[in-house]
Design a protein around this motif. Structure first.
Motif, PDB file in Angstrom:
ATOM      1  N   GLN A  30       0.823  -1.214   0.000  1.00  0.00           N
ATOM      2  CA  GLN A  30       0.000   0.000   0.000  1.00  0.00           C
ATOM      3  C   GLN A  30       0.857   1.264   0.000  1.00  0.00           C
ATOM      4  N   SER A  31       2.157   1.089  -0.297  1.00  0.00           N
ATOM      5  CA  SER A  31       3.119   2.202  -0.353  1.00  0.00           C
ATOM      6  C   SER A  31       3.339   2.852   1.003  1.00  0.00           C
ATOM      7  N   ARG A 124      -7.354  -8.945   6.194  1.00  0.00           N
ATOM      8  CA  ARG A 124      -6.975  -7.628   5.654  1.00  0.00           C
ATOM      9  C   ARG A 124      -6.614  -7.757   4.168  1.00  0.00           C
ATOM     10  N   HIS A 125      -5.838  -8.787   3.833  1.00  0.00           N
ATOM     11  CA  HIS A 125      -5.489  -9.014   2.429  1.00  0.00           C
ATOM     12  C   HIS A 125      -6.751  -9.097   1.582  1.00  0.00           C
ATOM     13  N   LEU A 128      -8.715  -5.748   1.246  1.00  0.00           N
ATOM     14  CA  LEU A 128      -8.039  -4.765   0.410  1.00  0.00           C
ATOM     15  C   LEU A 128      -7.886  -5.230  -1.037  1.00  0.00           C
ATOM     16  N   ILE A 130      -5.700  -7.377  -2.036  1.00  0.00           N
ATOM     17  CA  ILE A 130      -4.253  -7.540  -2.296  1.00  0.00           C
ATOM     18  C   ILE A 130      -3.877  -8.972  -1.939  1.00  0.00           C
TER      19      ILE A 130
END
Length: 296
Positions: A30-31, A124-125, A128, A130
């Motif tokens: 997420q940078s 969470r993955h 999101l 991701i």
């Protein structure tokens, strides 16, 4: 943006280690600048998994201006001394009772009653969108299996099952690997049983008197009751050991002292045969403590 360090306990178990590594990876995706900080040596099972999956651990001390994210922890017990509670910006843990809001006033809290903190990272993955890397997926699977006693512990939730299924569908971890990680734990415990009991002891205050409750979880644990009893006795009259057999999915609470045993039987509703109370299914220390403290 300042660096975020994902931090488990100083000597992390597999759940803590996996969360620290994989959540740092998710933040980077997420940078958000991040890295895990493993301040001490992982326990034998965590070390086995890290070695066999090729994980490199970074013990580099934290910079003065970093932010901390606690994983698989929601208090300061067993945390690195250099951790500044006021710089903790997030806490991810799995338990029912905590004082994290008081301890970490600047942190967002994600503390939910699932079997493994790794489940929360896996979710969470998914939320999101991701996908985890192959390494992250395997670490999270290993951690979920470890913390839920191969998805058979009584703290295991449908969320743990769902997270494991999702991860396994991406990058499966074979049954032989999981068996080997449990065996690594078993071998380390039996190498020095007394040291293992002492290492895993936790001390609790109670209106009726303080007590000690250690816990060991490994395949075949039920066959080592007689070996453990003398070591538990040496810890004091209000000492006990919860032996969790992850192979047979049974828990045995060892309480050598008769007076303490009567107190535990009354408070926790357990039936003893001599110094041992056997629970069908896996009853964990946190559940025993909740009963002793009248929270269940």
């Amino acid at each position: 943006m300042r660096l975020h360090l994902t931090v488990p306990r100083t000597t992390p178990d597999l759940d803590g280690l996996a969360c620290a590594i994989t959540y740092a990876e998710l933040l980077l995706a997420q940078s958000i600048p991040a890295r895990p900080w493993i301040a001490g040596s992982p326990d034998p099972e965590a070390r086995f998994v890290a070695d066999h999956l090729g994980v490199r651990l970074d013990p580099t001390p934290p910079p003065d201006d970093c932010a901390f994210i606690l994983v698989d922890a929601s208090d300061l017990r067993g945390m690195p001394e250099a951790l500044d509670a006021l710089r903790v910006v997030e806490v991810i843990d799995h338990r029912l009772h905590h004082h994290a809001a008081e301890l970490f006033p600047n942190a967002a809290l994600c503390i939910e009653p699932v079997g493994a903190a790794a489940t929360l990272i896996a979710e969470r993955h998914h939320a999101l969108g991701i996908p985890p890397s192959p390494l992250a997926a395997k670490l999270l699977q290993a951690a979920i299996m470890s913390n839920t006693q191969a998805l058979r512990g009584t703290i295991t939730t449908e969320r743990d099952h769902a997270a494991y299924r999702t991860l396994a569908a991406l990058f499966p971890l074979d049954d032989a690997f999981i068996a080997a990680q449990f065996d690594a734990r078993r071998r380390a415990i039996l190498l020095d049983l007394r040291a293992a009991i002492v290492l895993e002891r936790k001390d609790f205050d109670h209106a009726d008197g303080a007590y000690i409750l250690s816990q060991l979880e490994f395949p075949g644990a039920r066959h080592h009751v007689d070996d453990c009893l003398p070591h538990v006795e040496q810890l004091g009259s209000r000492a006990m050991l919860n032996l969790v057999d992850v192979e047979d999915a049974v828990s045995l609470l060892l309480v050598p002292d008769p007076t303490c045993r009567a107190w535990v039987s009354r408070r926790a509703g357990l039936h003893f045969d001599g110094p041992v109370a056997t629970s069908p299914g896996i009853l964990l220390r946190k559940q025993i403590v909740a009963r002793l403290e009248g929270r269940s």
